[in-house]
Scaffold this motif. Structure first.
Motif, PDB file in Angstrom:
ATOM      1  N   PRO A 173      -2.061   4.030  39.508  1.00 36.08           N
ATOM      2  CA  PRO A 173      -2.443   4.115  40.923  1.00 36.08           C
ATOM      3  C   PRO A 173      -1.321   3.692  41.876  1.00 36.08           C
ATOM      4  CG  PRO A 173      -3.953   2.688  39.691  1.00 36.08           C
ATOM      5  CD  PRO A 173      -2.883   3.094  38.749  1.00 36.08           C
ATOM      6  N   GLN A 174      -0.542   2.678  41.454  1.00 34.25           N
ATOM      7  CA  GLN A 174       0.565   2.225  42.290  1.00 34.25           C
ATOM      8  C   GLN A 174       1.607   3.339  42.444  1.00 34.25           C
ATOM      9  OE1 GLN A 174       2.628  -1.062  40.433  1.00 34.25           O
ATOM     10  NE2 GLN A 174       3.651  -1.706  42.325  1.00 34.25           N
ATOM     11  N   GLY A 175       1.926   4.006  41.338  1.00 32.38           N
ATOM     12  CA  GLY A 175       2.873   5.115  41.382  1.00 32.38           C
ATOM     13  C   GLY A 175       2.342   6.272  42.207  1.00 32.38           C
TER      14      GLY A 175
ATOM     15  N   SER B 217       2.527   9.713  47.067  1.00 35.68           N
ATOM     16  CA  SER B 217       1.957  10.373  48.227  1.00 35.68           C
ATOM     17  C   SER B 217       2.567   9.857  49.522  1.00 35.68           C
ATOM     18  CB  SER B 217       0.432  10.267  48.227  1.00 35.68           C
ATOM     19  OG  SER B 217       0.058   8.931  48.209  1.00 35.68           O
ATOM     20  N   ASN B 218       3.261   8.732  49.479  1.00 33.63           N
ATOM     21  CA  ASN B 218       3.962   8.250  50.673  1.00 33.63           C
ATOM     22  C   ASN B 218       5.353   8.835  50.834  1.00 33.63           C
ATOM     23  OD1 ASN B 218       2.753   6.263  52.596  1.00 33.63           O
ATOM     24  ND2 ASN B 218       1.989   5.483  50.654  1.00 33.63           N
ATOM     25  N   MET B 219       5.870   9.457  49.769  1.00 36.91           N
ATOM     26  CA  MET B 219       7.227  10.004  49.861  1.00 36.91           C
ATOM     27  C   MET B 219       7.335  11.049  50.968  1.00 36.91           C
ATOM     28  SD  MET B 219       9.513   8.677  47.945  1.00 36.91           S
ATOM     29  CE  MET B 219       9.561   7.471  46.608  1.00 36.91           C
ATOM     30  N   LYS B 220       6.268  11.861  51.145  1.00 38.68           N
ATOM     31  CA  LYS B 220       6.381  12.898  52.176  1.00 38.68           C
ATOM     32  C   LYS B 220       6.403  12.301  53.578  1.00 38.68           C
ATOM     33  CE  LYS B 220       1.495  14.328  51.887  1.00 38.68           C
ATOM     34  NZ  LYS B 220       1.289  13.531  50.635  1.00 38.68           N
TER      35      LYS B 220
ATOM     36  N   ILE C 143       9.872  14.586  46.062  1.00 36.97           N
ATOM     37  CA  ILE C 143       9.728  13.559  45.024  1.00 36.97           C
ATOM     38  C   ILE C 143       8.265  13.414  44.613  1.00 36.97           C
ATOM     39  CG2 ILE C 143       9.945  11.076  44.548  1.00 36.97           C
ATOM     40  CD1 ILE C 143      12.414  10.996  46.212  1.00 36.97           C
ATOM     41  N   GLY C 144       8.001  13.404  43.341  1.00 33.34           N
ATOM     42  CA  GLY C 144       6.636  13.230  42.867  1.00 33.34           C
ATOM     43  C   GLY C 144       6.628  12.595  41.499  1.00 33.34           C
ATOM     44  N   ASN C 145       5.413  12.509  40.950  1.00 33.54           N
ATOM     45  CA  ASN C 145       5.248  11.975  39.597  1.00 33.54           C
ATOM     46  C   ASN C 145       5.901  10.599  39.431  1.00 33.54           C
ATOM     47  OD1 ASN C 145       4.193  12.075  37.085  1.00 33.54           O
ATOM     48  ND2 ASN C 145       5.585  13.631  36.270  1.00 33.54           N
TER      49      ASN C 145
END
Lengths: 87, 87
Positions: free
Chosen positions: B18-20, B25-28, B35-37
């Motif tokens: 959940p932390q990741g 979802s904050n990267m955008k 950036i994802g995963n």
């Protein structure tokens, strides 16, 4: 192109790391008195889309500086590698 | 002989992180939508005294299994290297 990045974020060497210190002093309780100087940080893996290695590295650096690292207390290092060969 | 070990402890691939996910979802929001995963674990460094590389590795493995890692939820990998040459 898809890249994968692996980031290590550690407390600055000049700062105390109370979590690491607690773990260090517990090592002797499990019979591992030879272990010391434990420092605990974060390990982050992520995937990203970028045109090339240089762009991927600059995106990861930006993510570290803006979101992942508290630069007052932590330092980061990272390693980026391509997940697929160029088509 | 003194060795230094570097340990990465990550949530098991089959488990949600959940932390990741929150970080992904904050990267955008900071303009890094590529950036994802993101997965977030622990990075631990420590120093130890051992007779040789094999003994050092077995001590680090024991520390990971007994104290550092929750093996229900996490996996670890580590790397041990000598800090000094044999006298």
């Amino acid at each position: 192109m898809k890249f994968s990045a692996s980031i290590d974020i550690m407390p600055l060497p000049a700062l105390l790391d109370p979590q690491g210190k607690a773990v260090s002093s517990n090592m002797k309780n499990i019979g591992l008195a030879g272990i010391g100087n434990v420092r605990i940080g974060k390990h982050i893996t992520l995937e990203l889309e970028a045109a090339n290695q240089a762009e991927a590295e600059s995106q990861v650096k930006e993510a570290c500086e803006k979101l992942l690292t508290n630069q007052i207390m932590e330092q980061f290092e990272f390693h980026v590698e391509a997940l697929e060969a160029v088509a």
